[in-house]
Design a protein around this motif. Structure first.
Motif, PDB file in Angstrom:
ATOM      1  N   ALA A 174       5.158  10.304  -6.372  1.00 62.00           N
ATOM      2  CA  ALA A 174       6.283  10.396  -5.439  1.00 62.00           C
ATOM      3  C   ALA A 174       5.851  10.309  -3.985  1.00 62.00           C
ATOM      4  CB  ALA A 174       7.049  11.689  -5.695  1.00 62.00           C
ATOM      5  N   GLY A 175       4.741  10.937  -3.630  1.00 68.17           N
ATOM      6  CA  GLY A 175       4.306  10.962  -2.240  1.00 68.17           C
ATOM      7  C   GLY A 175       3.819   9.633  -1.724  1.00 68.17           C
ATOM      8  N   SER A 176       3.629   8.664  -2.608  1.00 73.51           N
ATOM      9  CA  SER A 176       3.100   7.366  -2.189  1.00 73.51           C
ATOM     10  C   SER A 176       4.191   6.372  -1.844  1.00 73.51           C
ATOM     11  CB  SER A 176       2.234   6.777  -3.311  1.00 73.51           C
ATOM     12  OG  SER A 176       3.043   6.265  -4.366  1.00 73.51           O
ATOM     13  N   ALA A 177       5.445   6.704  -2.151  1.00 76.90           N
ATOM     14  CA  ALA A 177       6.472   5.665  -2.196  1.00 76.90           C
ATOM     15  C   ALA A 177       7.712   5.982  -1.375  1.00 76.90           C
ATOM     16  CB  ALA A 177       6.887   5.435  -3.650  1.00 76.90           C
TER      17      ALA A 177
ATOM     18  N   PRO B 127      -1.182   2.826  11.437  1.00 77.84           N
ATOM     19  CA  PRO B 127      -0.649   1.620  12.096  1.00 77.84           C
ATOM     20  C   PRO B 127      -0.929   0.322  11.338  1.00 77.84           C
ATOM     21  CG  PRO B 127      -1.592   3.091  13.723  1.00 77.84           C
ATOM     22  CD  PRO B 127      -1.913   3.688  12.384  1.00 77.84           C
ATOM     23  N   GLU B 128      -2.110   0.170  10.769  1.00 77.18           N
ATOM     24  CA  GLU B 128      -2.413  -1.065  10.052  1.00 77.18           C
ATOM     25  C   GLU B 128      -1.547  -1.196   8.791  1.00 77.18           C
ATOM     26  OE1 GLU B 128      -4.202  -3.595  11.152  1.00 77.18           O
ATOM     27  OE2 GLU B 128      -4.456  -2.403  12.980  1.00 77.18           O
ATOM     28  N   VAL B 129      -1.216  -0.054   8.180  1.00 75.41           N
ATOM     29  CA  VAL B 129      -0.312  -0.085   7.030  1.00 75.41           C
ATOM     30  C   VAL B 129       1.097  -0.443   7.495  1.00 75.41           C
ATOM     31  CG1 VAL B 129       0.746   1.295   5.196  1.00 75.41           C
ATOM     32  CG2 VAL B 129      -1.698   1.530   5.696  1.00 75.41           C
ATOM     33  N   VAL B 130       1.516   0.097   8.644  1.00 71.83           N
ATOM     34  CA  VAL B 130       2.827  -0.244   9.201  1.00 71.83           C
ATOM     35  C   VAL B 130       2.929  -1.752   9.396  1.00 71.83           C
ATOM     36  CG1 VAL B 130       4.353  -0.010  11.197  1.00 71.83           C
ATOM     37  CG2 VAL B 130       3.153   1.992  10.317  1.00 71.83           C
ATOM     38  N   LEU B 131       1.880  -2.362   9.938  1.00 74.30           N
ATOM     39  CA  LEU B 131       1.898  -3.806  10.164  1.00 74.30           C
ATOM     40  C   LEU B 131       1.999  -4.568   8.838  1.00 74.30           C
ATOM     41  CD1 LEU B 131      -0.762  -4.131  13.013  1.00 74.30           C
ATOM     42  CD2 LEU B 131       1.721  -4.415  13.207  1.00 74.30           C
ATOM     43  N   GLN B 132       1.350  -4.048   7.786  1.00 79.40           N
ATOM     44  CA  GLN B 132       1.478  -4.690   6.477  1.00 79.40           C
ATOM     45  C   GLN B 132       2.916  -4.601   5.968  1.00 79.40           C
ATOM     46  OE1 GLN B 132      -1.607  -3.992   3.431  1.00 79.40           O
ATOM     47  NE2 GLN B 132      -2.808  -2.970   5.016  1.00 79.40           N
TER      48      GLN B 132
ATOM     49  N   PRO C 202       0.815  -1.219   0.000  1.00 78.72           N
ATOM     50  CA  PRO C 202       0.000   0.000   0.000  1.00 78.72           C
ATOM     51  C   PRO C 202       0.844   1.263   0.000  1.00 78.72           C
ATOM     52  CG  PRO C 202      -0.018  -1.016   2.172  1.00 78.72           C
ATOM     53  CD  PRO C 202       0.675  -1.977   1.247  1.00 78.72           C
ATOM     54  N   ALA C 203       0.244   2.351  -0.451  1.00 78.62           N
ATOM     55  CA  ALA C 203       0.919   3.654  -0.432  1.00 78.62           C
ATOM     56  C   ALA C 203       1.155   4.096   1.005  1.00 78.62           C
ATOM     57  CB  ALA C 203       0.072   4.685  -1.174  1.00 78.62           C
ATOM     58  N   LEU C 204       2.092   5.013   1.184  1.00 73.76           N
ATOM     59  CA  LEU C 204       2.422   5.494   2.519  1.00 73.76           C
ATOM     60  C   LEU C 204       1.216   6.103   3.231  1.00 73.76           C
ATOM     61  CD1 LEU C 204       5.886   7.193   1.944  1.00 73.76           C
ATOM     62  CD2 LEU C 204       5.424   5.243   3.433  1.00 73.76           C
ATOM     63  N   LYS C 205       0.370   6.786   2.491  1.00 78.19           N
ATOM     64  CA  LYS C 205      -0.719   7.539   3.111  1.00 78.19           C
ATOM     65  C   LYS C 205      -1.902   6.672   3.513  1.00 78.19           C
ATOM     66  CE  LYS C 205       1.367  11.518   2.615  1.00 78.19           C
ATOM     67  NZ  LYS C 205       1.861  12.254   3.786  1.00 78.19           N
ATOM     68  N   GLY C 206      -1.957   5.419   3.041  1.00 75.79           N
ATOM     69  CA  GLY C 206      -3.096   4.595   3.422  1.00 75.79           C
ATOM     70  C   GLY C 206      -3.242   3.366   2.569  1.00 75.79           C
ATOM     71  N   ALA C 207      -4.090   2.440   3.036  1.00 72.08           N
ATOM     72  CA  ALA C 207      -4.196   1.121   2.416  1.00 72.08           C
ATOM     73  C   ALA C 207      -5.075   1.092   1.177  1.00 72.08           C
ATOM     74  CB  ALA C 207      -4.733   0.126   3.443  1.00 72.08           C
TER      75      ALA C 207
ATOM     76  N   LYS D 132       3.986  12.909  10.838  1.00 76.31           N
ATOM     77  CA  LYS D 132       2.740  12.767  11.594  1.00 76.31           C
ATOM     78  C   LYS D 132       1.570  12.312  10.729  1.00 76.31           C
ATOM     79  CE  LYS D 132       3.775  16.168  15.213  1.00 76.31           C
ATOM     80  NZ  LYS D 132       3.359  17.441  15.860  1.00 76.31           N
ATOM     81  N   SER D 133       1.563  12.755   9.472  1.00 78.96           N
ATOM     82  CA  SER D 133       0.424  12.453   8.611  1.00 78.96           C
ATOM     83  C   SER D 133       0.589  11.135   7.863  1.00 78.96           C
ATOM     84  CB  SER D 133       0.236  13.589   7.589  1.00 78.96           C
ATOM     85  OG  SER D 133       1.398  13.704   6.779  1.00 78.96           O
ATOM     86  N   ALA D 134       1.736  10.456   8.086  1.00 80.53           N
ATOM     87  CA  ALA D 134       2.046   9.298   7.247  1.00 80.53           C
ATOM     88  C   ALA D 134       1.814   7.980   7.976  1.00 80.53           C
ATOM     89  CB  ALA D 134       3.499   9.372   6.784  1.00 80.53           C
ATOM     90  N   VAL D 135       1.542   6.983   7.212  1.00 81.78           N
ATOM     91  CA  VAL D 135       1.601   5.580   7.597  1.00 81.78           C
ATOM     92  C   VAL D 135       0.723   5.234   8.798  1.00 81.78           C
ATOM     93  CG1 VAL D 135       3.135   3.591   7.756  1.00 81.78           C
ATOM     94  CG2 VAL D 135       4.031   5.737   6.913  1.00 81.78           C
TER      95      VAL D 135
END
Length: 355
Positions: A259-262, A284-289, A245-250, A279-282
């Motif tokens: 660029a902002g997604s990667a 927790p559920e994306v971090v776990l992925q 998933p992109a940095l900003k969400g699943a 602060k606006s990135a990633v």
């Protein structure tokens, strides 16, 4: 991923299949298989049958170059393909679909795409493919001869309405985009590579193909599987991985062109930390992925996940674990990337019989 399986009739990768893989190859399944990142297949059981009987097959995958550097999401199929090559000890063909990128992105110019192709090719080789059994080529430079014959053979069987249905194209798309599925698919026939996969072209009709790839390109090959036997070839087998998933969400995938997604494999440690810790990135559920992909230690992954779920580790601490995991991955990659010179690249692209 469950939707993909349901809509395309792909087969889930199950424990029984992984157990058979381990028994035959003597290799513990890669963490992508164990953790469900490589989640479905077509005819992998038949590839294992061939492996057990000592019958030949090869791996085929590729990349459409669209930026100066690969990103973390590209690591998944490339790392997995390198592992499969080592586990099976078989030849590998790597296709660079620079022609497709020009057709899909009319604003790109030929010099730009050729530059992306060279840089992406070197990035790919940094994953450690066996130089004796790997051939890499650019469509702009290589397409012709036996490969082009097979492109034409496939193209004659694919109806425009079927391409529209499988890839979502409309009448507004250029005609070259409709043609790309035939160009990419022809690499799934060993018969396309005489003098590389074998000396005698006709004997290569009996050589099977396994394609490790992300599931979102399945549409480019669905028509090939439908018509392969009519053309006198073995249907290619597939192992499908999920998308990072992109940095900003699943809800969006990581994309080299956004660029902002990667996180790029060329990013410095400072840039990686800034992207992950913003602060606006990633979420927790994306971090776990991400940790499922980049944290190699199974016990550590289980402990980190358990502590977060129990409230003993907050989102900030979770992101710190991710930063360290990504840094290990990217720093190792960047060290290996410096060894991929123009001469090394030419060696992989030289037409020769693979070992």
């Amino acid at each position: 991923m469950e939707r993909f399986i349901h809509e395309t009739n792909a087969t889930p990768v199950d424990p029984q299949l992984l157990g058979r893989f381990e028994r035959l190859t003597g290799q513990t399944p890669h963490r992508f298989l164990r953790r469900g990142m490589v989640f479905s297949h077509r005819d992998l059981d038949l590839i294992l049958d061939r492996y057990e009987r000592g019958e030949p097959f090869y791996l085929f995958t590729g990349r459409g170059p669209s930026s100066e550097s690969l990103h973390l999401g590209h690591s998944i199929p490339l790392e997995f393909t390198r592992w499969l090559q080592q586990a099976f000890r078989v030849p590998l063909i790597l296709m660079l679909t620079d022609d497709m990128k020009l057709l899909h992105s009319p604003s790109l110019q030929f010099p730009d795409v050729r530059w992306f192709t060279t840089e992406n090719a070197k990035d790919m080789l940094a994953f450690g493919f066996n130089p004796d059994s790997t051939f890499m080529f650019s469509n702009l430079d290589f397409v012709g001869g036996a490969l082009y014959e097979n492109i034409i053979s496939i193209a004659r069987h694919i109806r425009v309405e079927d391409v529209k249905d499988s890839l979502g194209f409309t009448d507004a798309n250029n005609v070259g985009m409709l043609y790309c599925c035939a160009t990419q698919s022809a690499g799934a026939f060993a018969h396309s590579f005489p003098g590389i996969l074998g000396e005698a072209r006709e004997k290569l009709r009996d050589m099977a193909c396994l394609i490790p790839c992300a599931y979102d390109i399945d549409g480019y090959f669905s028509e090939l599987r439908k018509h392969a036997e009519t053309l006198g070839f073995i249907r290619p087998a597939f192992l499908y991985s999920g998308l990072l998933p992109a940095l900003k969400g699943a809800t969006e995938k990581m994309s080299a062109s956004v660029a902002g997604s990667a996180i790029y494999l060329s990013d410095s440690p400072e840039v990686i930390r800034e992207k992950v810790m913003a602060k606006s990135a990633v979420e927790p559920e994306v971090v776990l992925q991400y940790l499922q992909v980049f944290l190699e230690d199974d016990d550590m992954l289980a402990a980190v996940t358990r502590e977060y779920r129990a409230g003993r580790k907050d989102a900030l601490a979770l992101r710190e674990v991710l930063v360290e995991a990504i840094l290990l991955h990217t720093m190792s990659f960047q060290e290996k990337r410096t060894a991929v010179t123009d001469e090394v690249l030419r060696g992989f692209m030289r037409r020769r019989l693979l070992g």
